[in-house]
Design a protein around this motif. Structure first.
Motif, mmCIF file in Angstrom:
data_model
loop_
_atom_site.group_PDB
_atom_site.id
_atom_site.type_symbol
_atom_site.label_atom_id
_atom_site.label_comp_id
_atom_site.label_asym_id
_atom_site.label_seq_id
_atom_site.Cartn_x
_atom_site.Cartn_y
_atom_site.Cartn_z
ATOM 1 N N UNK A 22 -24.749 12.698 6.599
ATOM 2 C CA UNK A 22 -25.048 11.759 5.504
ATOM 3 C C UNK A 22 -23.758 11.372 4.767
ATOM 4 N N UNK A 23 -22.616 11.637 5.406
ATOM 5 C CA UNK A 23 -21.295 11.296 4.840
ATOM 6 C C UNK A 23 -20.949 12.051 3.569
ATOM 7 N N UNK A 24 -21.564 13.221 3.393
ATOM 8 C CA UNK A 24 -21.158 14.088 2.284
ATOM 9 C C UNK A 24 -19.932 14.867 2.752
ATOM 10 N N UNK A 25 -18.882 14.835 1.954
ATOM 11 C CA UNK A 25 -17.659 15.528 2.347
ATOM 12 C C UNK A 25 -16.745 15.724 1.163
ATOM 13 N N UNK A 26 -15.469 16.042 1.429
ATOM 14 C CA UNK A 26 -14.524 16.320 0.345
ATOM 15 C C UNK A 26 -14.515 15.239 -0.728
ATOM 16 N N UNK A 27 -14.508 15.670 -1.976
ATOM 17 C CA UNK A 27 -14.443 14.739 -3.090
ATOM 18 C C UNK A 27 -15.794 14.321 -3.635
ATOM 19 N N UNK A 28 -16.858 14.714 -2.944
ATOM 20 C CA UNK A 28 -18.205 14.306 -3.357
ATOM 21 C C UNK A 28 -18.912 15.433 -4.076
ATOM 22 N N UNK A 29 -19.649 15.089 -5.148
ATOM 23 C CA UNK A 29 -20.471 16.086 -5.822
ATOM 24 C C UNK A 29 -21.896 16.045 -5.289
ATOM 25 N N UNK A 30 -22.455 17.221 -5.066
ATOM 26 C CA UNK A 30 -23.850 17.350 -4.656
ATOM 27 C C UNK A 30 -24.541 18.184 -5.735
ATOM 28 N N UNK A 31 -25.576 17.620 -6.357
ATOM 29 C CA UNK A 31 -26.233 18.310 -7.466
ATOM 30 C C UNK A 31 -27.495 19.030 -7.020
ATOM 31 N N UNK A 32 -27.911 19.989 -7.802
ATOM 32 C CA UNK A 32 -29.123 20.763 -7.509
ATOM 33 C C UNK A 32 -29.878 21.009 -8.802
ATOM 34 N N UNK A 33 -31.172 20.825 -8.740
ATOM 35 C CA UNK A 33 -32.081 21.161 -9.837
ATOM 36 C C UNK A 33 -33.106 22.110 -9.249
ATOM 37 N N UNK A 34 -32.870 23.403 -9.385
ATOM 38 C CA UNK A 34 -33.761 24.333 -8.695
ATOM 39 C C UNK A 34 -33.762 25.695 -9.370
ATOM 40 N N UNK A 35 -34.902 26.344 -9.376
ATOM 41 C CA UNK A 35 -34.927 27.746 -9.802
ATOM 42 C C UNK A 35 -34.349 28.613 -8.680
ATOM 43 N N UNK A 36 -34.429 29.905 -8.840
ATOM 44 C CA UNK A 36 -33.863 30.837 -7.861
ATOM 45 C C UNK A 36 -34.765 30.986 -6.630
ATOM 46 N N UNK A 37 -34.558 30.114 -5.663
ATOM 47 C CA UNK A 37 -35.298 30.172 -4.394
ATOM 48 C C UNK A 37 -34.261 30.139 -3.266
ATOM 49 N N UNK A 38 -34.656 30.454 -2.025
ATOM 50 C CA UNK A 38 -33.659 30.537 -0.945
ATOM 51 C C UNK A 38 -32.770 29.297 -0.813
ATOM 52 N N UNK A 39 -33.333 28.107 -0.979
ATOM 53 C CA UNK A 39 -32.511 26.900 -0.834
ATOM 54 C C UNK A 39 -31.354 26.918 -1.835
ATOM 55 N N UNK A 40 -31.619 27.438 -3.032
ATOM 56 C CA UNK A 40 -30.575 27.500 -4.063
ATOM 57 C C UNK A 40 -29.429 28.394 -3.607
ATOM 58 N N UNK A 41 -29.780 29.435 -2.840
ATOM 59 C CA UNK A 41 -28.730 30.301 -2.297
ATOM 60 C C UNK A 41 -27.949 29.559 -1.211
ATOM 61 N N UNK A 42 -28.683 28.881 -0.342
ATOM 62 C CA UNK A 42 -28.061 28.237 0.824
ATOM 63 C C UNK A 42 -27.111 27.095 0.450
ATOM 64 N N UNK A 43 -27.441 26.354 -0.610
ATOM 65 C CA UNK A 43 -26.551 25.251 -0.994
ATOM 66 C C UNK A 43 -25.179 25.766 -1.427
ATOM 67 N N UNK A 44 -25.119 27.033 -1.871
ATOM 68 C CA UNK A 44 -23.829 27.580 -2.297
ATOM 69 C C UNK A 44 -22.832 27.728 -1.148
ATOM 70 N N UNK A 45 -23.355 27.707 0.058
ATOM 71 C CA UNK A 45 -22.481 27.782 1.236
ATOM 72 C C UNK A 45 -22.489 26.444 1.994
ATOM 73 N N UNK A 46 -23.683 25.895 2.217
ATOM 74 C CA UNK A 46 -23.808 24.661 3.002
ATOM 75 C C UNK A 46 -23.061 23.494 2.390
ATOM 76 N N UNK A 47 -23.112 23.346 1.075
ATOM 77 C CA UNK A 47 -22.422 22.217 0.433
ATOM 78 C C UNK A 47 -20.902 22.366 0.542
ATOM 79 N N UNK A 48 -20.312 23.498 0.102
ATOM 80 C CA UNK A 48 -18.835 23.590 0.237
ATOM 81 C C UNK A 48 -18.342 23.653 1.678
ATOM 82 N N UNK A 49 -19.212 24.031 2.611
ATOM 83 C CA UNK A 49 -18.795 24.002 4.027
ATOM 84 C C UNK A 49 -18.448 22.589 4.489
#
Lengths: 430, 430
Positions: B65-92
């Motif tokens: 989806x052309x997300x890469x360096x320099x782009x912000x990806x936001x999250x609105x989520x309580x503590x669920x597995x996806x919230x954990x995964x974005x902490x690695x998947x997004x900066x990767x």
């Protein structure tokens, strides 16, 4: 290399960026636990505040002798307080600490001092003759151009006074006298660049030619935290030095103990009796031991032991896997043994094999089999693989195929000093 | 700045230097403990191998989806597995993770999404309406030039299905569907420079204007190790998430748990009953709790508790010092409470005040007095002082004089996004 797009162009500033260096750990320990014991050796008991002041005095005194960035300072000493202090005082000047194996012969010591171009050598009184002989060899080879390094002798009241008196009669300065010339408030600075070298250690014995392994402040900082985390060592740990510090800067435990605000209990010579005594007297929580030391602990006569142990004692062992019967006996005596594998080029453990208590009940062959792969990579090592030496491809993890262990990461040495060929080989294929 | 003299001029190479980033911890956890539980939430139980694969799928899908360096990806989520995964998947992907407090009103969410220029927003189904309203506000202000961020809805089978159905009816992609489009073997790379941003978190509530705090990969790596060391957390810790992850990336525990190969036990909402239940069911060893949560634990009706506790549970509490009676009651129930002080600009704890068991027997006023200075600096913070706000000189450490806490070190934020004035103030006098 072009910089990567970033969301911001915020520069580093003195508030949010500083070189990673283990020297910070000492400053913090002195601030946070000024009165806690830092180093204990025979009748000498220092606090963190005292150790910090002594290290700053040392750095100040060395600076006055023009020791600074780019200079190697060598040490020939067993595990005594001065050996701990040089790990901070020397790099506080920007100089590079070179600990030498005092079991080497004079020729090898001479080769190392010459290769490192050591400007100053700290030498324990017991090894003064060794240093003197090495210097004579260097002079003999120099064809009249020899500028000998400054010698500083480390006295020890528990030793025969003769070698110290001899050194003093030759006009050599004693370590404590040197400290007196230094400023206890010396304003040391972290290195400008964390890639700066902090230590130079010579490989010996296990590889053919001694090579000077250079370690950066960054790698030493990360390895210091890595050993703490790998062994689950606790804040305020009481660590008994059985591992010789000259060996890879004591696997960076020298610096780790400052990070933990822990206590270094020192022995001139490790024996099973001395180890048990230190556990009883100083509440030792952790020590390292080669298989031979484990063996002497297991087979110590009852009068030398203090069994049952007053508390759990964690033992870290390295190198080749210890024989399962020894591990079993240690465990039965209440020692918790963790086995790691490291090498000079890493300056500490790279992989860890936690002994699994479920293995205790298995037949010895099964235990040996389980222990055959020497563990998993440590927290701060980014890459680890076992490759076929011909194809450079990973070998199957079947516990049978033999390959070469390769590593990659921030804890790996900068390289070998003045040895481009060895560097080319070591870093071949990245 | 001129480079310092060094003993060598050995360059960095791929074998001995890589950017410090907590992303390595995930790769290692998946290699070292592939089958150990990584994340547990209701009926969802993942292993480290699965979490690594899911994070790589996520990074792969985002890259498409052309997300890469320099782009912000936001999250609105309580503590669920996806919230954990974005902490690695997004900066990767090189992108920057921006977790938003879901308790904010739509206007504030709109301000943050606009300021961060978020390209994509992950939103838990419960907060879908909030995101939708925020986007409407942004559109209203944009005067026709609005390019809305891509929305991805995180479904949860334990929730009412209506908001999810509504989101799907609007054509919004569901998180699990997005993952299916990604490659589980995606070849992520560490950032080229560890100064690259990994996270953007907005201050809110405690300071007047929300400011976007930028955290580098380097700082996140060091803070992750710092929290492990500060709290003496062990390899394989079982951590219960009561602290909202949107709050400073869960004080970097998101990444620390990968470093520890530990388990994240997640709750949509923390209550005393749920906390006791998680301790019993999952063997929770550590959790964080605000004073209000401590209060509910202490005052829980007996039928909600599982006292006596089956094992020691370590509780980390932050912010203002907890009232001594609560600390006493927690300790009597078998919880070991450690109090720390942190702030958004540090993304985790900066100082730690270990509760001293000797204080338990003192009168409450004496306890409060002892607890008045909020502790000592953590291991990876290089500078800490309390200054007089007028003279910028350190105040006496007498427990009375009031000053401003100032910090310096590698864990301190890069700065505030697009806010030169706030940066100038924050970094005044270095």
């Amino acid at each position: 290399m072009e910089p990567q797009n970033d969301i911001d162009d915020l520069p580093k500033n003195p508030a949010n960026f500083t070189a990673l260096t283990p020297l910070w750990f000492l400053e913090r320990a002195a601030t946070v636990h000024p009165t806690r014991k830092s180093v204990v050796y025979e009748s000498k008991h220092y606090t963190w505040q005292q150790t910090y002041q002594r290290c700053r005095r040392l750095a100040s005194a060395l600076s006055q002798l023009s020791i600074g960035p780019g200079t190697a300072v060598s040490v020939l000493s067993p595990n005594v307080p001065a050996m701990y202090e040089v790990h901070f005082g020397v790099p506080m000047t920007g100089a590079v600490l070179n600990c030498i194996n005092f079991r080497l012969n004079p020729l090898n010591v001479a080769i190392i001092l010459g290769h490192a171009e050591a400007a100053l050598v700290f030498v324990d009184q017991q090894y003064f003759a060794l240093a003197e002989e090495a210097l004579k060899i260097m002079e003999g080879k120099s064809e009249g151009l020899f500028k000998p390094p400054v010698l500083i002798v480390i006295g020890d009241e528990t030793c025969d006074r003769a070698p110290l008196e001899y050194a003093l009669s030759k006009g050599v300065t004693e370590y404590e006298k040197l400290l007196e010339t230094g400023d206890p408030e010396f304003a040391w600075k972290p290195p400008r660049d964390e890639w700066q070298s902090i230590a130079l250690g010579y490989t010996s014995g296990t590889t053919a030619n001694p090579k000077g392994v250079l370690v950066s402040h960054r790698a030493a900082y990360l390895m210091s935290l890595n050993v703490v985390l790998t062994w689950g060592m606790k804040e305020g740990a009481v660590y008994l030095w059985t591992l010789p510090i000259f060996h890879g800067n004591g696997w960076c435990f020298t610096w780790s103990l400052a990070a933990l605000c822990g206590t270094s209990v020192m022995l001139r010579q490790a024996s099973a009796k001395a180890i048990y005594k230190a556990i009883a007297e100083h509440g030792v929580t952790n020590f390292c031991a080669a298989p031979i030391v484990l063996n002497s602990i297991v087979n110590a006569p009852p009068e030398d032991t203090i069994l049952p142990l007053p508390h759990v004692v964690n033992v870290n062992t390295g190198g080749s896997p210890p024989p399962p019967p020894i591990l079993l006996a240690m465990s039965q005596k209440g020692f918790r043994v963790t086995h790691v594998y490291g090498l000079s080029e890493i300056n500490g453990p790279a992989t860890v094999c936690a002994w699994n208590p479920n293995w205790d009940s298995l037949p010895f062959e099964a235990q040996a089999r389980l222990n055959a792969r020497q563990g998993v990579k440590c927290m701060c090592l980014e890459g680890l693989d076992v490759l076929d030496t011909k194809t450079n491809q990973p070998i199957p993890a079947d516990g049978k195929t033999i390959g070469e262990v390769v590593m990659r990461g921030n804890m790996v040495m900068k390289g070998y000093l003045k040895n481009p060929k060895a560097n080319e080989e070591a870093f071949a294929n990245g």
